[in-house]
Design a protein around this motif. Structure first.
Motif, mmCIF file in Angstrom:
data_model
loop_
_atom_site.group_PDB
_atom_site.id
_atom_site.type_symbol
_atom_site.label_atom_id
_atom_site.label_comp_id
_atom_site.label_asym_id
_atom_site.label_seq_id
_atom_site.Cartn_x
_atom_site.Cartn_y
_atom_site.Cartn_z
ATOM 1 N N ARG A 2 32.280 59.457 21.789
ATOM 2 C CA ARG A 2 33.159 58.581 22.877
ATOM 3 C C ARG A 2 31.494 57.440 23.284
ATOM 4 N N PRO A 3 32.028 56.657 23.710
ATOM 5 C CA PRO A 3 31.065 55.575 25.046
ATOM 6 C C PRO A 3 30.955 56.347 25.880
ATOM 7 N N THR A 4 30.471 55.778 26.655
ATOM 8 C CA THR A 4 30.350 56.480 28.329
ATOM 9 C C THR A 4 31.212 55.188 29.075
ATOM 10 N N PRO A 5 31.489 55.009 29.861
ATOM 11 C CA PRO A 5 32.444 54.663 30.996
ATOM 12 C C PRO A 5 31.633 53.374 31.272
ATOM 13 N N ARG A 6 29.744 53.762 31.510
ATOM 14 C CA ARG A 6 29.114 52.638 32.103
ATOM 15 C C ARG A 6 29.262 51.581 30.548
ATOM 16 N N GLY A 7 28.721 52.039 29.310
ATOM 17 C CA GLY A 7 28.585 51.245 28.570
ATOM 18 C C GLY A 7 29.883 50.388 28.366
ATOM 19 N N VAL A 8 31.161 51.096 28.309
ATOM 20 C CA VAL A 8 32.457 50.516 28.068
ATOM 21 C C VAL A 8 31.976 49.340 29.540
ATOM 22 N N MET A 9 32.277 49.028 30.270
ATOM 23 C CA MET A 9 31.849 48.383 31.607
ATOM 24 C C MET A 9 30.733 46.750 31.500
ATOM 25 N N ASN A 10 29.647 47.426 30.627
ATOM 26 C CA ASN A 10 28.361 46.658 30.413
ATOM 27 C C ASN A 10 29.041 45.559 29.336
ATOM 28 N N LYS A 11 29.756 45.587 28.095
ATOM 29 C CA LYS A 11 30.615 45.342 27.232
ATOM 30 C C LYS A 11 31.544 44.126 27.596
ATOM 31 N N GLN A 12 32.336 44.772 28.788
ATOM 32 C CA GLN A 12 33.417 44.493 28.669
ATOM 33 C C GLN A 12 32.699 42.809 29.678
ATOM 34 N N ALA A 13 31.984 43.162 30.340
ATOM 35 C CA ALA A 13 31.206 42.351 31.362
ATOM 36 C C ALA A 13 30.287 41.067 30.763
ATOM 37 N N GLY A 14 29.753 41.690 29.253
ATOM 38 C CA GLY A 14 29.567 40.468 29.149
ATOM 39 C C GLY A 14 30.273 40.015 28.001
ATOM 40 N N GLU A 15 31.504 40.289 27.915
ATOM 41 C CA GLU A 15 32.639 39.501 27.003
ATOM 42 C C GLU A 15 33.018 39.000 27.942
ATOM 43 N N LEU A 16 32.981 39.271 29.266
ATOM 44 C CA LEU A 16 34.322 37.810 30.553
ATOM 45 C C LEU A 16 32.918 37.087 30.800
ATOM 46 N N GLY A 17 31.636 37.147 30.796
ATOM 47 C CA GLY A 17 31.353 36.101 30.751
ATOM 48 C C GLY A 17 29.852 36.538 32.023
ATOM 49 N N TYR A 18 29.575 37.996 32.750
ATOM 50 C CA TYR A 18 28.995 38.414 32.763
ATOM 51 C C TYR A 18 27.651 39.229 32.607
ATOM 52 N N GLU A 19 26.287 38.334 33.723
ATOM 53 C CA GLU A 19 25.268 38.463 32.538
ATOM 54 C C GLU A 19 25.209 40.482 33.605
ATOM 55 N N THR A 20 24.750 40.845 32.582
ATOM 56 C CA THR A 20 24.664 41.897 33.098
ATOM 57 C C THR A 20 23.549 42.879 33.364
ATOM 58 N N LYS A 21 22.733 42.148 32.950
ATOM 59 C CA LYS A 21 21.067 42.455 33.383
ATOM 60 C C LYS A 21 20.900 41.895 34.810
ATOM 61 N N ALA A 22 21.655 40.592 35.835
ATOM 62 C CA ALA A 22 21.087 40.277 37.012
ATOM 63 C C ALA A 22 21.731 41.307 38.226
ATOM 64 N N ALA A 23 21.723 40.927 39.166
ATOM 65 C CA ALA A 23 22.210 41.670 40.339
ATOM 66 C C ALA A 23 23.576 41.556 40.219
ATOM 67 N N ALA A 24 23.950 42.499 41.020
ATOM 68 C CA ALA A 24 25.836 42.341 41.269
ATOM 69 C C ALA A 24 25.962 41.215 41.810
ATOM 70 N N SER A 25 25.535 40.967 43.081
ATOM 71 C CA SER A 25 25.734 39.902 44.144
ATOM 72 C C SER A 25 25.355 38.375 42.852
ATOM 73 N N LEU A 26 24.674 38.710 42.549
ATOM 74 C CA LEU A 26 24.613 36.719 41.170
ATOM 75 C C LEU A 26 25.745 37.257 40.708
ATOM 76 N N GLN A 27 26.197 37.981 40.088
ATOM 77 C CA GLN A 27 27.565 38.000 39.197
ATOM 78 C C GLN A 27 28.346 36.934 39.007
ATOM 79 N N GLN A 28 29.233 36.640 40.437
ATOM 80 C CA GLN A 28 29.992 35.003 40.311
ATOM 81 C C GLN A 28 29.852 34.352 40.576
ATOM 82 N N THR A 29 28.578 34.425 41.158
ATOM 83 C CA THR A 29 27.740 32.623 40.995
ATOM 84 C C THR A 29 27.420 32.525 39.956
ATOM 85 N N ILE A 30 26.527 33.410 38.058
ATOM 86 C CA ILE A 30 26.562 33.033 37.087
ATOM 87 C C ILE A 30 27.772 32.624 36.504
ATOM 88 N N LYS A 31 28.859 33.336 36.991
ATOM 89 C CA LYS A 31 30.488 33.122 36.262
ATOM 90 C C LYS A 31 30.724 31.494 36.784
#
Length: 147
Positions: A2-31
């Motif tokens: 089974r995929p890990t919760p962190r892996g599922v979250m990274n995949k979903q975040a990538g599909e929604l347009g969030y940059e998964t390797k950027a800092a959390a404070s920059l996520q919304q600005t990037i999007k």
């Protein structure tokens, strides 16, 4: 496996347009920047596209009735073609031998015209309008060829 919760979250975040390797404070600005870039591309494409009139779309009538207008136009063309077909003479009236193969129709027409021409020249010769020259009818020539 089974995929890990962190892996599922990274995949979903990538599909929604969030940059998964950027800092959390920059996520919304990037999007938000990504959305603005998409808007800019769409606005440019809409500005540069040809107008409805240039594309051949009828802009004088409402879009809701354009389909009905097209159907009416097609029905009028069908009626016009049907009237033309009814008015034209039948094959027999046009002098076409329907018992003869289509490929032989032209040859038969040519022979018929030559026979008429031969008959006219004989009549003109009999009347003294043209001088008679020894001529044979088309049928006599065909008979000679066959023999």
């Amino acid at each position: 496996n089974r995929p890990t919760p962190r892996g599922v979250m990274n995949k979903q975040a990538g599909e929604l347009g969030y940059e998964t390797k950027a800092a959390a404070s920059l996520q919304q600005t990037i999007k938000d920047l990504g959305r603005e870039m998409i808007k800019d591309v769409l606005d440019k494409a809409l500005r540069d596209r040809p107008s409805a009139a240039e594309s051949g779309v009828d802009t004088k009538s409402a879009p809701a009735i354009q389909g009905a207008m097209h159907e009416l136009d097609m029905a009028q063309k069908r009626d016009s073609i049907s009237r033309g077909m009814r008015r034209r003479p039948s094959a027999e009236d046009a002098g076409i031998d329907t018992h003869l193969a289509r490929g032989l129709q032209g040859i038969a027409k040519t022979l018929e015209m030559e026979m008429k021409s031969d008959q006219v020249s004989h009549k003109l010769g009999d009347l003294g309008i043209i001088s008679k020259v020894e001529t044979e009818s088309v049928l006599a020539k065909i008979d000679d060829c066959l023999n």
